[in-house]
Design a protein around this motif. Structure first.
Motif, PDB file in Angstrom:
ATOM      1  N   ASN A  12      53.731  52.368 -54.292  1.00  0.00           N
ATOM      2  CA  ASN A  12      54.319  51.138 -55.791  1.00  0.00           C
ATOM      3  C   ASN A  12      53.225  50.297 -55.478  1.00  0.00           C
ATOM      4  O   ASN A  12      53.318  49.968 -54.440  1.00  0.00           O
ATOM      5  CB  ASN A  12      55.587  50.725 -55.761  1.00  0.00           C
ATOM      6  N   ILE A  13      52.381  49.478 -56.166  1.00  0.00           N
ATOM      7  CA  ILE A  13      51.353  48.646 -55.429  1.00  0.00           C
ATOM      8  C   ILE A  13      51.817  47.166 -55.056  1.00  0.00           C
ATOM      9  O   ILE A  13      52.303  46.620 -56.322  1.00  0.00           O
ATOM     10  CB  ILE A  13      50.150  49.094 -56.684  1.00  0.00           C
ATOM     11  N   ASP A  14      51.946  47.080 -54.076  1.00  0.00           N
ATOM     12  CA  ASP A  14      52.087  45.609 -53.702  1.00  0.00           C
ATOM     13  C   ASP A  14      51.764  45.258 -51.981  1.00  0.00           C
ATOM     14  O   ASP A  14      50.353  45.689 -52.584  1.00  0.00           O
ATOM     15  CB  ASP A  14      53.845  45.597 -52.561  1.00  0.00           C
ATOM     16  N   GLU A  15      51.641  44.609 -51.461  1.00  0.00           N
ATOM     17  CA  GLU A  15      50.761  43.773 -50.873  1.00  0.00           C
ATOM     18  C   GLU A  15      50.389  44.778 -49.549  1.00  0.00           C
ATOM     19  O   GLU A  15      49.427  44.846 -49.177  1.00  0.00           O
ATOM     20  CB  GLU A  15      51.014  41.842 -50.621  1.00  0.00           C
ATOM     21  N   SER A  16      51.331  45.550 -49.461  1.00  0.00           N
ATOM     22  CA  SER A  16      51.729  45.887 -48.123  1.00  0.00           C
ATOM     23  C   SER A  16      50.691  47.343 -48.547  1.00  0.00           C
ATOM     24  O   SER A  16      49.459  47.702 -47.502  1.00  0.00           O
ATOM     25  CB  SER A  16      52.706  46.453 -47.643  1.00  0.00           C
ATOM     26  N   LEU A  25      44.628  49.732 -48.338  1.00  0.00           N
ATOM     27  CA  LEU A  25      43.912  50.575 -48.315  1.00  0.00           C
ATOM     28  C   LEU A  25      42.691  49.102 -48.589  1.00  0.00           C
ATOM     29  O   LEU A  25      41.047  49.817 -48.852  1.00  0.00           O
ATOM     30  CB  LEU A  25      44.499  51.096 -49.416  1.00  0.00           C
ATOM     31  N   ALA A  26      42.983  48.012 -47.975  1.00  0.00           N
ATOM     32  CA  ALA A  26      42.076  47.787 -47.836  1.00  0.00           C
ATOM     33  C   ALA A  26      40.290  47.511 -47.599  1.00  0.00           C
ATOM     34  O   ALA A  26      39.660  47.263 -48.233  1.00  0.00           O
ATOM     35  CB  ALA A  26      42.269  46.041 -47.359  1.00  0.00           C
ATOM     36  N   THR A  51      45.923  39.705 -50.815  1.00  0.00           N
ATOM     37  CA  THR A  51      46.175  38.843 -49.485  1.00  0.00           C
ATOM     38  C   THR A  51      45.137  37.835 -48.766  1.00  0.00           C
ATOM     39  O   THR A  51      43.985  38.899 -49.103  1.00  0.00           O
ATOM     40  CB  THR A  51      47.049  39.348 -48.914  1.00  0.00           C
ATOM     41  N   GLU A  52      45.102  37.581 -47.780  1.00  0.00           N
ATOM     42  CA  GLU A  52      43.650  36.924 -47.434  1.00  0.00           C
ATOM     43  C   GLU A  52      43.793  38.286 -46.429  1.00  0.00           C
ATOM     44  O   GLU A  52      42.072  38.424 -45.838  1.00  0.00           O
ATOM     45  CB  GLU A  52      44.118  35.701 -45.717  1.00  0.00           C
ATOM     46  N   LYS A  53      44.389  38.798 -45.905  1.00  0.00           N
ATOM     47  CA  LYS A  53      44.055  40.148 -45.254  1.00  0.00           C
ATOM     48  C   LYS A  53      43.108  41.047 -46.260  1.00  0.00           C
ATOM     49  O   LYS A  53      42.370  41.281 -45.274  1.00  0.00           O
ATOM     50  CB  LYS A  53      45.401  41.016 -45.007  1.00  0.00           C
ATOM     51  N   VAL A  54      44.008  41.301 -47.114  1.00  0.00           N
ATOM     52  CA  VAL A  54      43.134  41.946 -47.437  1.00  0.00           C
ATOM     53  C   VAL A  54      41.085  41.989 -48.310  1.00  0.00           C
ATOM     54  O   VAL A  54      40.197  42.526 -47.951  1.00  0.00           O
ATOM     55  CB  VAL A  54      43.116  42.281 -49.709  1.00  0.00           C
ATOM     56  N   LEU A  55      40.960  40.098 -48.343  1.00  0.00           N
ATOM     57  CA  LEU A  55      39.921  39.822 -47.708  1.00  0.00           C
ATOM     58  C   LEU A  55      38.809  40.000 -47.230  1.00  0.00           C
ATOM     59  O   LEU A  55      37.789  39.835 -46.954  1.00  0.00           O
ATOM     60  CB  LEU A  55      39.857  37.787 -48.439  1.00  0.00           C
ATOM     61  N   MET A  56      39.889  40.237 -45.525  1.00  0.00           N
ATOM     62  CA  MET A  56      38.979  39.612 -44.690  1.00  0.00           C
ATOM     63  C   MET A  56      37.935  40.967 -44.417  1.00  0.00           C
ATOM     64  O   MET A  56      37.342  41.398 -43.854  1.00  0.00           O
ATOM     65  CB  MET A  56      39.650  40.138 -43.241  1.00  0.00           C
TER      66      MET A  56
END
Length: 77
Positions: free
Chosen positions: A42-46, A51-52, A71-76
């Motif tokens: 299930n594709i969600d923020e976690s 997988l970022a 999210t910001e964590k993905v962008l980092m």
């Protein structure tokens, strides 16, 4: 892999698989695609944050569900 997934969803270590996909680069995209097609992820923020670090996996997630929040964590990464 199909044999493993046919054994029952309760026995599938999805979280561990996602952690390994995050470290495997473009070679894991097919595995992720397989999990998505079987609705096991299930594709969600976690999931996005897990997988970022894998550009190829993020591409697969965003092509599967384009409106997924980033999210910001993905962008980092």
């Amino acid at each position: 892999m199909a044999f493993l997934l046919d054994q029952g969803e309760e026995n599938i270590p999805i979280a561990k698989m996602l952690e390994r996909i995050a470290c495997r680069g473009r070679y894991s995209r097919g595995v992720l695609q397989f999990l998505l097609e079987r609705n096991l992820v299930n594709i969600d923020e976690s999931v996005m944050e897990t997988l970022a670090s894998n550009f190829w996996a993020l591409g697969a997630l965003l092509s599967w569900r384009p409106g997924t929040p980033i999210t910001e964590k993905v962008l980092m990464f």
